[in-house]
Write an enzyme that holds these catalytic residues in place. Structure first.
Site, PDB file in Angstrom:
ATOM      1  N   CYS A  33     -43.492  38.117 -38.879  1.00  0.00           N
ATOM      2  CA  CYS A  33     -43.606  36.688 -38.619  1.00  0.00           C
ATOM      3  C   CYS A  33     -43.132  35.818 -39.773  1.00  0.00           C
ATOM      4  CB  CYS A  33     -45.042  36.357 -38.254  1.00  0.00           C
ATOM      5  SG  CYS A  33     -46.235  37.075 -39.367  1.00  0.00           S
TER       6      CYS A  33
ATOM      7  N   HIS B  46     -50.678  35.823 -39.795  1.00  0.00           N
ATOM      8  CA  HIS B  46     -49.521  35.292 -39.074  1.00  0.00           C
ATOM      9  C   HIS B  46     -48.957  34.110 -39.848  1.00  0.00           C
ATOM     10  CE1 HIS B  46     -46.993  35.106 -35.612  1.00  0.00           C
ATOM     11  NE2 HIS B  46     -47.384  33.891 -35.240  1.00  0.00           N
TER      12      HIS B  46
ATOM     13  N   ASP C 133     -43.833  28.262 -32.871  1.00  0.00           N
ATOM     14  CA  ASP C 133     -43.978  29.629 -33.378  1.00  0.00           C
ATOM     15  C   ASP C 133     -42.743  30.430 -32.999  1.00  0.00           C
ATOM     16  OD1 ASP C 133     -44.665  32.079 -34.253  1.00  0.00           O
ATOM     17  OD2 ASP C 133     -46.560  32.226 -33.149  1.00  0.00           O
TER      18      ASP C 133
END
Lengths: 718, 310
Positions: free
Chosen positions: A470, A514, A530
């Site tokens: 991520c 994350h 995201d």
């Protein structure tokens, strides 16, 4: 064994040959830095050699001198010490574990009459050598680690000096103290249970010291009974004993060694490292139903500054401590977080926090900060709006910060962004274009991405490797947005979490760390984007376990592939959570809250201490009175008082009355030893007997007799 | 004291028995105290230390009607209690009383008899009556049993059960005489002729009157406290298999009363309790130590040392 057949008459040669076998066994793992377990195995072999096969036997009389308490008690003492020392064995440096093990083995050999205890000089030498070694190891003798090391070695040495019952008692008390030191390292339920066993064992050992032939079952049962009886006191002390805010031993060097968690910067690889950790980051209880996994964004530190490789918070521009403004559109969700200590200041909050817990403040980028680093488990309540408008009117300075880029890096990415910007697209369209790029081109989501070079990391990722976790996506996306002229920043935290059906709460582990982006759109404020969701929608919708390829490393607890294991895991975590909630997180605030509910207004621990002390004094007095009620007669007989006064006088002259000695017998003995006192003492004894054992005489009332007795005792000169 | 005439008599009895059983004054005195407290006496020792002689001498000196029963393994209950025999002339059954019908019974070597015969004696001792063929017959008053027994580890003995031991107020041991007493014994006259020549020092009426007197010896509250403390201690002690029973408590008090009366006192002092306790409690206490039993006598002495006089 060759040595045994070759030279049965030369025990020392055999010993030496044995040592030749054992020493490499012990030394090899030491040199190879292998786990302690091997080492313990080696030393166990050495003990076995020392006391099972050894032929020398020590004479019974000498032996009794080193066994001041029964053999049974010796074993019990060793067993209790083993239980309290065992957890430390893995924390001490290997040479210390080995030394303690060897010394304990020596003691066992002494108990089995195979070896003599060491001479005093050797003991003294070992004490100094061990202290010096510990000093060299740690550079100090104070603090948690050196303290425990010193204590462990000294206990092992004291075992070899066990010559009287007093020594044994000292060791038992040291064992109690070692119980406390274990809690300096771990306060989990398993540790507490192990230490409970240890306390029962030490208590049973101490009971055994006072019995000629202690029986394990009997002493243990009595010890358990004693502990059970002390539970009410324990509960009272637990609830009312003043809680000190913060740890008692606040040594800075103890803080956060090896604690995994988010850090105050983000570089490629920093979060994918966390994916290997099954440690719990925090647990959450929701007041209502748990939101969808895709909405569970736990907000942590926000990063503004990028140097081409590392994202960092960056200094806020001067005069820009503007409070964040969040306008909730959906109904806020209430929840309670129990955060594990991570030794940083931020508190995780569900995106977007609409209200602050009282003990926290918010930065201008909506990160929650505690007043001090989180050193102990904390509990706080939060509220979050899933649909929101955040800082619709952002300051110019912040918007400028959100557009800064490192000069001269990542030319290909800059070119890509410039193309989008020059195409005259709206920011919303730019976002969609970029996300579509992640979705359609062969990008892969993996915890095990290839290493990136040191310079054009974003270029390298976007155009070459295309494999990342991520942080790679968040970093690249934010970079591109800034390059395209849209203010953007990186937010780190956790995404998702697993609902524990046993305790009905959400567990968020480190592996769920994350990173995502936030862009500022005019009229909408900061909007979460995201990019990972574009690459791997499963990551956001179903959690990390579903999105990671099966051959990528991920902790078993996180992957949860075995249903049995995960069910047991849920149950164990629920127990651990209950322990945390009810026992460990009972802190100053909760204590004060409870006391306030009870109507006690104790603002600080001093007031509480005084109250507790007064309460304890009153309770002790009451218990003493109750205990003595049977012993001391309610109305004290004046004749008894006079008699005891006489006994006291005679006792000072060396004639102590035995408790079982009656008055006449005592008077007779006094007469034998001190003929000069024979007559007055006999008269007093007669008067006392008349008052106490004879039927009442109507001619001579008891009061007159008692007065006479008192006068005689008073007048007696010894 | 209003029964002055009998007190010197009791001392004469003790002195007279002391001339036969040499060097055992305290045991003789304990035996007399036991009889005054209306208790039965058990004398336990190896053969030949004078158990039977002591019983004999006491019976003669007190002027009591005396029977001796030698217990053996083939002795039957009827041998003790008596039988009914058909009288041809009168055409009826006539009861022939057994040796139990006497004021003082010497049950010699009681642990050689079978349990059945031992228990026949039991009822007689406790109830002062016997039941033979459905008819209950009173035993004479006063009624004493002095039983002797060999230490139970000797061959051919049946241990007295605890319930039967409990019927004896006291158990005493004679032990070997000291050198001086033994010399006098060896040099002196034959014991049997000495006993035959012993005069009675008191009569039955005097003895009964003294027994009644024992019951009225004063016991103060403080002394009852002491006895209770002793009893409680035996029940608490970890090294005892069982504590002393209330019957043992009564035996302690009565024994101490008799001891005090022999001393010429009308009240009991702690020293009286201490003097008789080893004999009263010795056969009722059992250690529960694993390695080797501790003799009851020693347990009793330990008990005395551990309990404070209140």
């Amino acid at each position: 064994m060759i040595a045994a057949t070759a030279s049965p008459q030369v025990p020392w040669l055999r010993e030496a040959l044995w040592c030749a076998v054992i020493v490499p066994l012990v030394a090899a793992p030491l040199l190879a830095d292998a786990p302690h377990a091997l080492l313990v195995l080696g030393s166990a072999l050495a003990f076995w050699r020392a006391f099972v096969i050894g032929r020398r036997s020590i004479g019974a009389r000498q032996h009794d001198a080193v066994l001041p308490v029964s053999l049974h008690s010796n074993w019990m003492l060793l067993a209790s010490l083993a239980v309290v020392l065992a957890p430390h064995a893995w924390r001490l440096p290997p040479w210390l574990t080995l030394l303690v093990g060897l010394l304990v083995g020596w003691r066992i050999a002494v108990m089995r009459r195979r070896l003599q205890p060491p001479p005093r000089a050797l003991l003294v030498a070992m004490v100094s050598a061990a202290s010096a070694g510990i000093f060299l190891q740690y550079g100090t003798l104070f603090g948690r680690e050196p303290g425990v090391a010193l204590l462990s070695v000294m206990i092992a040495l004291k075992l070899l000096e066990l010559k009287s019952r007093r020594d044994a008692t000292v060791l038992a008390f040291l064992a109690y103290f070692l119980v406390i030191t274990n809690f300096l390292y771990s306060q989990t339920l398993p540790t507490a249970l192990l230490m409970l066993v240890a306390v029962v064992m030490v208590t049973a050992t101490m009971i055994g010291f006072h019995q000629r032939q202690p029986a394990f079952r009997q002493t243990t049962a009595l010890a358990a009974q004693l502990l059970a009886q002390s539970i009410p006191l324990m509960v009272v002390l637990f609830v009312f004993f003043p809680r000190l805010p913060g740890p008692l031993w606040g040594l800075p060097r103890d803080g956060g060694q090896g604690v995994t968690g988010l850090s105050d910067s983000m570089s490629p690889g920093s979060l994918s490292q966390l994916s290997a950790s099954a440690d719990v980051a925090f647990r959450v209880e929701f007041v209502g139903p748990v939101p969808r996994t895709a909405d569970l964004y736990w907000r942590g530190p926000v990063f503004w500054e990028f140097d081409g490789r590392i994202w960092s918070p960056g200094g806020a521009p001067p005069g820009q401590a503007a409070a964040p403004v969040v306008r909730a559109i959906s109904e806020p969700i209430a929840y309670t977080v129990t955060l594990e200590p991570h030794f940083e200041r931020w508190l995780l909050a569900l995106d977007m926090p609409s209200a602050l817990p009282p003990e926290a403040r918010a930065t201008s980028d909506f990160a929650l900060l505690a007043n001090a680093p989180v050193r102990t488990r904390v509990r706080y309540e939060g509220r979050a709006a899933l649909d929101y408008r955040a800082n619709e009117n952002e300051t110019e300075a912040n918007l400028r910060r959100a557009l800064q880029l490192p000069a001269g890096l990542n030319p290909r990415s800059l070119a890509l962004a410039a193309g989008l910007r020059d195409a005259g697209l709206e920011p919303q369209q730019v976002i969609e274009r970029l996300l579509a790029r992640f979705r359609n081109e062969p990008f892969f989501y993996t915890t095990n991405p290839p290493l990136l070079g040191s310079e054009h990391t974003v270029d390298q990722f976007l155009f070459e490797s295309r494999r990342g976790f991520c942080e790679h996506y968040a970093s690249a996306f934010t970079f591109l947005m800034r390059a395209a002229g849209v203010p953007a920043r990186v937010v780190t935290g956790y995404q998702g979490g697993v609902v524990n059906p046993v305790g009905n709460y959400l567990v968020v582990r480190q592996a769920e760390a994350h990173a995502w982006s936030e862009v500022w759109l005019s009229g909408r404020g900061w909007v979460r984007v995201d990019p990972t969701a574009a690459v791997s929608p499963l990551r956001v919708e179903s959690g990390i376990a579903a999105s990671i390829a099966i051959d990528d490393p991920l902790p078993m607890l996180v992957r949860g592939s075995l249903p049995m294991l995960s069910r047991a895991g849920f149950a164990m975590d629920a127990i651990a959570n209950a322990w945390n909630q009810w026992v460990l997180s009972y802190n100053t605030q909760r204590q004060q809250q409870l006391l306030r509910n009870l109507g006690i207004d104790a603002d600080d621990w001093k007031v509480l201490s005084v109250m507790l002390l007064a309460g304890a004094a009153a309770a002790t007095l009451l218990a003493t009175l109750l205990a003595l009620r049977g012993v001391i007669p309610g109305r004290r007989d004046p004749s008894v008082a006079a008699w005891e006064r006489l006994c006291g006088k005679l006792a000072r002259a060396g004639l102590v009355r035995l408790p079982s000695e009656g008055p006449t017998a005592y008077a007779r003995r006094v007469a034998d030893v001190r003929p000069d006192l024979a007559e007055p003492v006999r008269q007093i004894a007669d008067a006392y007997v008349r008052l106490r054992y004879q039927p009442p005489d109507p001619q001579r009332p008891a009061a007159a007799l008692a007065g006479d007795l008192r006068r005689r005792v008073r007048q007696l000169k010894i | 004291m209003n029964d002055a005439p009998f007190l010197p008599a009791i001392h004469r009895v003790i002195d007279q028995v002391g001339t036969v059983i040499l060097g055992k004054r305290s045991q003789v005195r304990l035996a007399i105290a036991c009889l005054l407290a209306r208790g039965h006496l058990l004398i336990e020792d190896v053969p030949g230390v004078g158990k039977t002689t002591l019983a004999h001498a006491i019976a003669k000196s007190l002027g009591l009607d005396f029977h001796r029963i030698q217990f053996t393994s083939d002795l039957l209950p009827n041998d003790i209690l008596g039988v009914s025999v058909f009288d041809m002339n009168a055409q009826t059954f006539a009861f022939h009383p057994g040796p139990i019908f006497a004021q003082l019974i010497l049950a010699d070597e009681i642990n050689r008899a079978t349990p059945k015969t031992q228990s026949a004696l039991l009822e007689a001792m406790e109830e002062h009556q016997v039941t033979i063929e459905g008819a209950t017959r009173r035993l004479p008053e006063p009624f004493f049993v002095i039983a002797t027994q060999n230490p139970s580890h000797q061959i051919g003995t049946f241990d007295l059960p605890e319930s039967q031991l409990d019927r004896f107020l006291m158990r005493i041991r004679l032990g070997y005489p000291d050198a001086e007493a033994e010399r006098a014994l060896l040099a002196g006259a034959e014991r049997r002729t000495m006993i035959d020549d012993l005069p009675a020092c008191m009569d039955v009426a005097g003895l009964v009157s003294l027994q009644t007197r024992v019951r009225s010896v004063f016991v103060a509250d403080a002394l009852i406290d002491y006895v209770q403390a002793l009893l409680a201690h035996t029940r608490r002690a970890a090294d005892l298999a069982n504590g002393l029973s209330p019957r043992a408590g009564l035996a302690l008090l009565n024994g101490a009363r008799a001891w005090a009366l022999i001393d010429g006192r009308n009240h009991v002092e702690p020293e009286d309790v201490q003097a008789i306790l080893p004999s009263v409690a010795g056969h009722r206490l059992h250690g529960q130590a694993l390695g080797g039993a501790v003799p009851g006598q020693e347990l009793a002495e330990r008990l005395l040392a551990e309990v404070a006089v209140p």
